[in-house]
Structure formats: structure tokens, C-alpha cells
Design an enzyme around this catalytic site. Structure first.
Site, PDB file in Angstrom:
ATOM      1  N   CYS A  90       0.865  -1.178   0.000  1.00 24.21           N
ATOM      2  CA  CYS A  90       0.000   0.000   0.000  1.00 24.21           C
ATOM      3  C   CYS A  90       0.906   1.234   0.000  1.00 24.21           C
ATOM      4  O   CYS A  90       1.712   1.420   0.907  1.00 24.21           O
ATOM      5  CB  CYS A  90      -0.885  -0.052   1.243  1.00 24.21           C
ATOM      6  SG  CYS A  90      -1.981   1.349   1.369  1.00 24.21           S
ATOM      7  N   CYS A 100      -3.020  15.072   3.657  1.00 24.09           N
ATOM      8  CA  CYS A 100      -4.101  15.045   2.665  1.00 24.09           C
ATOM      9  C   CYS A 100      -4.914  16.320   2.812  1.00 24.09           C
ATOM     10  O   CYS A 100      -5.116  16.803   3.927  1.00 24.09           O
ATOM     11  CB  CYS A 100      -4.991  13.812   2.917  1.00 24.09           C
ATOM     12  SG  CYS A 100      -6.198  13.555   1.603  1.00 24.09           S
ATOM     13  N   CYS A 138     -11.811  13.396   5.098  1.00 17.72           N
ATOM     14  CA  CYS A 138     -12.783  12.316   5.325  1.00 17.72           C
ATOM     15  C   CYS A 138     -12.828  12.065   6.834  1.00 17.72           C
ATOM     16  O   CYS A 138     -11.779  11.855   7.459  1.00 17.72           O
ATOM     17  CB  CYS A 138     -12.372  11.067   4.561  1.00 17.72           C
ATOM     18  SG  CYS A 138     -12.185  11.387   2.796  1.00 17.72           S
ATOM     19  N   CYS A 198     -11.052   9.142   8.766  1.00 17.57           N
ATOM     20  CA  CYS A 198      -9.692   8.784   8.354  1.00 17.57           C
ATOM     21  C   CYS A 198      -8.644   9.548   9.163  1.00 17.57           C
ATOM     22  O   CYS A 198      -8.706  10.774   9.277  1.00 17.57           O
ATOM     23  CB  CYS A 198      -9.530   9.088   6.864  1.00 17.57           C
ATOM     24  SG  CYS A 198      -7.834   8.910   6.272  1.00 17.57           S
ATOM     25  N   GLY A 252      -2.988  10.206   1.381  1.00 21.44           N
ATOM     26  CA  GLY A 252      -3.226  11.155   0.297  1.00 21.44           C
ATOM     27  C   GLY A 252      -4.244  10.703  -0.731  1.00 21.44           C
ATOM     28  O   GLY A 252      -4.665   9.547  -0.763  1.00 21.44           O
ATOM     29  N   GLU A 253      -4.659  11.665  -1.537  1.00 22.02           N
ATOM     30  CA  GLU A 253      -5.600  11.415  -2.645  1.00 22.02           C
ATOM     31  C   GLU A 253      -4.769  11.375  -3.930  1.00 22.02           C
ATOM     32  O   GLU A 253      -4.299  12.414  -4.412  1.00 22.02           O
ATOM     33  CB  GLU A 253      -6.646  12.547  -2.675  1.00 22.02           C
ATOM     34  CG  GLU A 253      -7.461  12.639  -3.954  1.00 22.02           C
ATOM     35  CD  GLU A 253      -8.120  11.330  -4.387  1.00 22.02           C
ATOM     36  OE1 GLU A 253      -9.007  10.848  -3.672  1.00 22.02           O
ATOM     37  OE2 GLU A 253      -7.720  10.782  -5.448  1.00 22.02           O
ATOM     38  N   SER A 277      -6.894   3.991  -5.731  1.00 21.57           N
ATOM     39  CA  SER A 277      -8.101   4.240  -4.949  1.00 21.57           C
ATOM     40  C   SER A 277      -8.323   5.741  -4.808  1.00 21.57           C
ATOM     41  O   SER A 277      -7.422   6.463  -4.390  1.00 21.57           O
ATOM     42  CB  SER A 277      -7.944   3.603  -3.567  1.00 21.57           C
ATOM     43  OG  SER A 277      -9.023   3.972  -2.756  1.00 21.57           O
ATOM     44  N   SER A 324     -13.480   5.062  -2.754  1.00 24.92           N
ATOM     45  CA  SER A 324     -13.809   5.155  -1.324  1.00 24.92           C
ATOM     46  C   SER A 324     -15.245   5.652  -1.239  1.00 24.92           C
ATOM     47  O   SER A 324     -15.481   6.852  -1.245  1.00 24.92           O
ATOM     48  CB  SER A 324     -12.915   6.200  -0.641  1.00 24.92           C
ATOM     49  OG  SER A 324     -11.663   5.702  -0.409  1.00 24.92           O
ATOM     50  N   LEU A 325     -16.176   4.757  -1.148  1.00 26.00           N
ATOM     51  CA  LEU A 325     -17.589   5.151  -1.268  1.00 26.00           C
ATOM     52  C   LEU A 325     -18.180   5.520   0.106  1.00 26.00           C
ATOM     53  O   LEU A 325     -18.545   6.654   0.346  1.00 26.00           O
ATOM     54  CB  LEU A 325     -18.367   4.004  -1.919  1.00 26.00           C
ATOM     55  CG  LEU A 325     -19.813   4.322  -2.265  1.00 26.00           C
ATOM     56  CD1 LEU A 325     -19.895   5.390  -3.344  1.00 26.00           C
ATOM     57  CD2 LEU A 325     -20.558   3.065  -2.706  1.00 26.00           C
ATOM     58  N   HIS A 326     -18.332   4.537   0.951  1.00 28.07           N
ATOM     59  CA  HIS A 326     -18.673   4.702   2.370  1.00 28.07           C
ATOM     60  C   HIS A 326     -20.088   5.189   2.685  1.00 28.07           C
ATOM     61  O   HIS A 326     -20.502   5.153   3.841  1.00 28.07           O
ATOM     62  CB  HIS A 326     -17.657   5.589   3.098  1.00 28.07           C
ATOM     63  CG  HIS A 326     -16.247   5.198   2.830  1.00 28.07           C
ATOM     64  ND1 HIS A 326     -15.784   3.919   2.992  1.00 28.07           N
ATOM     65  CD2 HIS A 326     -15.187   5.918   2.360  1.00 28.07           C
ATOM     66  CE1 HIS A 326     -14.509   3.859   2.650  1.00 28.07           C
ATOM     67  NE2 HIS A 326     -14.132   5.059   2.250  1.00 28.07           N
ATOM     68  N   ASN A 333     -11.267   0.947  11.474  1.00 30.16           N
ATOM     69  CA  ASN A 333     -10.041   0.832  12.266  1.00 30.16           C
ATOM     70  C   ASN A 333      -9.918   2.061  13.158  1.00 30.16           C
ATOM     71  O   ASN A 333      -9.720   3.163  12.662  1.00 30.16           O
ATOM     72  CB  ASN A 333      -8.830   0.749  11.335  1.00 30.16           C
ATOM     73  CG  ASN A 333      -8.841  -0.542  10.534  1.00 30.16           C
ATOM     74  OD1 ASN A 333      -8.949  -1.625  11.091  1.00 30.16           O
ATOM     75  ND2 ASN A 333      -8.758  -0.426   9.223  1.00 30.16           N
ATOM     76  N   CYS A 361      -6.118   0.297   7.274  1.00 25.63           N
ATOM     77  CA  CYS A 361      -6.750   1.269   6.398  1.00 25.63           C
ATOM     78  C   CYS A 361      -7.197   2.512   7.167  1.00 25.63           C
ATOM     79  O   CYS A 361      -7.860   2.404   8.189  1.00 25.63           O
ATOM     80  CB  CYS A 361      -7.970   0.573   5.818  1.00 25.63           C
ATOM     81  SG  CYS A 361      -8.385   1.168   4.247  1.00 25.63           S
TER      82      CYS A 361
HETATM   83  S1  SF4 Z   1      -9.600   8.655   3.053  1.00 28.37           S
HETATM   84 FE1  SF4 Z   1      -7.977   9.199   1.573  1.00 28.37          FE
HETATM   85  S2  SF4 Z   1      -8.770  11.105   0.645  1.00 28.37           S
HETATM   86 FE2  SF4 Z   1      -9.940  10.839   2.548  1.00 28.37          FE
HETATM   87  S3  SF4 Z   1      -8.762  11.990   4.102  1.00 28.37           S
HETATM   88 FE3  SF4 Z   1      -8.030   9.862   4.160  1.00 28.37          FE
HETATM   89  S4  SF4 Z   1      -6.212   9.862   2.830  1.00 28.37           S
HETATM   90 FE4  SF4 Z   1      -7.399  11.718   2.333  1.00 28.37          FE
END
Ligand code: SF4
Length: 411
Positions: A136, A143, A147, A150, A207-208, A239, A261-263, A338, A381
Site C-alpha cells: 500500500c 491530505c 474524510c 480517516c 493522500g488522494e 483508490s 472510497s464510497l462509504h 479501524n 486502512c
Molecule cells: S480517506 Fe484518503 S482522501 Fe480521505 S482523508 Fe483519508 S487519505 Fe485523504
């Protein structure tokens, strides 16, 4: 239950290996063939030799995996000396290397400043599984997206990673796993007990990736080059949280597998969990997915769905999910949340996760529940965060205690 081994595991830091090196010179890693040719021209290599020299150096870097110019036996000593004076092929410094009881490995890497910047640190995670090994990889330090479930999202963006820094995560992991067959295994390498090494990569770290499109594209095209690292594009997954315009470009210009990343299946909830949804709502996102090139039942989009207790885990949500994805070749990954220090969310109860999965399975979707990996070393994750923002030791010990206490409750 599946979380048992994870909660029972303990953090096991491994001493950083000797010989990790870094240099502030520009790196040859991450240059495409054209740029490498330009660089060699600049070093005085005659035009008639450029193609051959590019192939030789490409082979040394990506097939043999060397990180020292002196190992390039078929490159003249004069050229090696010029390259050594002006460039580097060194790996990043390993600040910390940890191994979970479940075999997951996490590296905290430090890259030197290139030019005027300052050093940056990123994490990458290796997850060995039956018959495969997945790395990964991070694409940014921190980022910009926030989200709410996260951990990385709580760290401000420091900067985008370069193609060199993205690829170096793969090269370093292969070093540390003894995964360059022609090379001696480096001192202190952590070789998995089986021959599972890096068979797949996922751009799912910090990151995105689609906010760093050009560098990610360059790195992934080098990783999939058939004369180098040779990873099939079917074994590379990018992703995204849903940067719709770049999803179209990813399909056309990179051609790797896509994960979303739907959620959440309603815009009001997704606006809260994945705020980029306000800019690119579900309708636009699913339309981009539907049009992703090359989709079939054998080549499906993965939809990641984190299971948050009493937030998105009802059977109504499961129904909504099936409706939303109608007509899109899809696989749904259910991810037990997590936990990380400071979060307000809780992981759904295991029975509820199973009910949710059964419902989706019955509708004909593969919906594996992803076993949490490396939670004890914060490698799972949504848990990654770099050194500059990591927990102090006391906080980490408190977190470990909390995990163990939760485990007790689960029993
Ligand atoms: S899920 Fe991905 S895009 Fe969203 S805050 Fe976390 S690292 Fe950034």
C-alpha cells in the site's frame, strides 16, 4: 472472530537497517525513458549510445534493483563517475520499520529535501496474504481532504510526492523483502516465511492520488513497464475518494484498476463522511465509474465501504448500495472501521457487518469483509500518519491499552 489475532498482536519495532542512505542530489529514479535519455545527453553521452544506455540503466534500476552506481557493471567507469557526481539512486532513509504479529509490515520513510524543500516522511504498508503480497503506497504527505473517519485526513497536506518518492516505496519494500532475485539480501531484511512478496500494489496510503495525477501516472507507468518492474496493470489499483474528472483521465491515460472510497449511498451522509462529495456528488461519481474503460465481470471496480456503527451500516444502506451500483461491474469491500485516537466513530458490531455482507451477497455482489491488518502498528486502512504528526510514545501506549481493553470486551 477475525479481529482476535489483531488485538492480541503487539507493536514490534525493528531497528532501522544499516546502510539506508539518502542524498540531496536529484534522483534518476522516477524519470521516464525520454527524461533519462535527456539526462544522459546532458552528461555528454553520444546520441548513438543513448538508447542502449537508457536500456542498461533502466535494467539496473528496475530489474536488478541496485541503489549504487558502482554496481552498473556494463556502464563505463567514466559515465558512472559523472552520474555519481550529479545524481543519486539511493533509497530513502528508513526511520522506522515495524512488523505486526499478523505479518503486516510498515515503514516510515524519510525523503531528503530536493532543492529548497524540507525532508518529508511517509508511510507504506506491506500486507502478506495467501498467494499474494500487497504493498500500500502513499501519494501525498498528509491530505487536503478531510474524510471524517480517516486518521490521515487529520494531518494537513505537506506536499505531493514525486514519481521518485512514489516508486521508491516499491523499490524499498522489494529490498527489505528480498524481492530482487539477482541481489544479495540486504542486512536485516525482513523476508516473509513463504515466497509471497510484492505481487500487487494499491495506491491507498496517505493522500488522494488523483490530486497528484501527473506524478502518480508517471510512477505507475514505470511500475508497469514490461522491461522493468513489470507489474501488470491488473495488479495495480488506484483508490480515489471520487475526483471525477481525473477518474476519466485515469482510465484513458493510466489504465490501472480503480477503487472508490464510497462509504455512503446518500449524498447527505457522504457529504459528511467524504466531503469531496459536495463537489462531485454520487450521481456524477457513479456515471464516471460506469464509463471506466475495459469494465467487465472479470475487471470490476472495487467500492470500499467502511463499516461505522449506527452511521452507514443498516440494511436500508445495503439496499441503497445495491441500487446505486446497478449496472456497474462491482466488487464491494466491507472494511471494519479501524479506530484511531481521537475518533468519534466506532466499528459496527460483527453480527451487523455479517448481515450487511449477506444481504449484498444475496444480490449477487462479491462483498468480502476485509480482515483488519496491522491495527496494532497503526498500519490498517485509514490509520496512516507520518512521523511529524505521529502520536507521542505515551499516547501510543494509551492507544495500545485501549485496543487490548476493547479486545476484552469483544470476548
Ligand atoms: S480517506 Fe484518503 S482522501 Fe480521505 S482523508 Fe483519508 S487519505 Fe485523504
Amino acid at each position: 472472530m477475525a479481529t482476535e489475532t489483531v488485538f492480541a498482536a503487539r507493536m514490534a519495532p525493528v531497528a532501522p537497517p544499516l546502510g539506508s542512505a539518502s542524498s540531496e542530489l536529484p534522483s534518476l529514479i522516477g524519470l521516464d525513458r525520454e527524461q533519462l535519455g535527456e539526462t544522459l545527453r546532458g552528461c555528454g553521452v553520444p546520441e548513438r549510445q543513448i538508447k542502449m544506455r537508457v536500456s542498461q540503466i533502466w535494467n539496473w534500476l528496475y530489474v536488478r534493483g541496485i541503489s549504487d552506481f558502482d554496481a552498473m557493471a556494463n556502464v563505463s567507469r567514466d559515465l558512472r563517475d559523472v552520474l555519481k557526481r550529479h545524481f543519486t539512486i539511493a533509497r530513502p532513509e528508513i526511520v522506522e520499520e515495524q512488523i505486526s504479529n499478523d505479518g503486516t509490515r510498515k515503514w516510515l520513510l524519510r525523503f531528503p529535501p530536493r532543492g529548497a524543500g524540507r525532508p518529508v516522511e511517509v508511510e507504506s504498508v506491506y500486507i502478506p496474504e495467501e498467494g499474494r503480497g500487497t504493498l500500500c503506497i502513499s501519494s501525498q504527505v498528509g491530505c487536503t481532504l478531510t474524510c471524517s473517519f480517516c486518521h490521515t485526513g487529520t494531518q494537513r497536506l505537506v506536499r505531493n510526492l514525486t514519481a521518485e518518492e512514489i516508486l521508491s516505496q516499491l523499490l524499498l519494500a522489494r529490498d527489505r523483502l528480498g524481492d530482487f532475485p539477482d541481489r544479495d539480501v540486504p542486512q536485516g531484511a525482513m523476508i516473509p516465511s513463504s515466497d509471497r512478496k510484492v505481487t500487487n500494489i494499491v495506491m491507498m496510503g496517505m493522500g488522494e492520488p488523483l490530486y497528484n495525477f501527473e506524478e502518480v501516472k508517471k510512477a505507475l507507468l514505470i511500475a508497469s513497464d514490461g522491461d522493468g518492474l513489470s507489474l501488470s496493470k491488473r495488479r495495480i489499483t488506484l483508490s480515489t475518494s471520487g475526483v471525477v474528472p481525473e477518474i476519466y483521465r485515469t482510465g484513458e491515460e493510466i489504465g490501472v484498476m480503480l477503487a472508490i472510497s464510497l462509504h455512503a449511498v446518500r449524498d447527505d451522509l457522504r457529504d459528511l463522511l467524504v466531503p469531496i462529495n459536495k463537489k462531485y456528488p454520487l450521481k456524477e461519481l457513479i456515471e464516471a465509474c460506469r464509463n471506466y474503460p475495459g469494465l467487465s465481470n472479470a475487471r470490476r471496480i472495487t467500492f470500499e465501504y467502511v463499516m461505522l456503527k449506527d452511521v452507514n451500516d443498516s440494511l436500508e444502506d445495503a439496499k441503497g448500495l445495491i441500487q446505486l451500483l446497478k449496472g456497474v461491474p462491482a466488487k464491494i469491500n466491507l472494511i471494519p472501521f479501524n479506530p484511531w485516537p481521537g475518533t468519534n466513530y466506532q466499528c459496527s458490531d460483527w453480527a451487523q457487518i455479517e448481515k450487511f455482507a449477506d444481504f449484498i451477497n444475496a444480490a449477487g455482489y462479491a462483498s468480502p469483509i476485509r480482515t483488519p491488518r496491522g491495527r496494532d502498528i497503526l498500519a490498517a486502512c485509514g490509520q496512516l500518519k507520518s512521523e511529524s504528526e505521529r502520536m507521542r510514545k505515551t499516547e501510543r501506549l494509551a492507544f495500545e491499552a485501549m485496543m487490548i481493553a476493547n479486545h476484552g470486551e469483544d470476548d
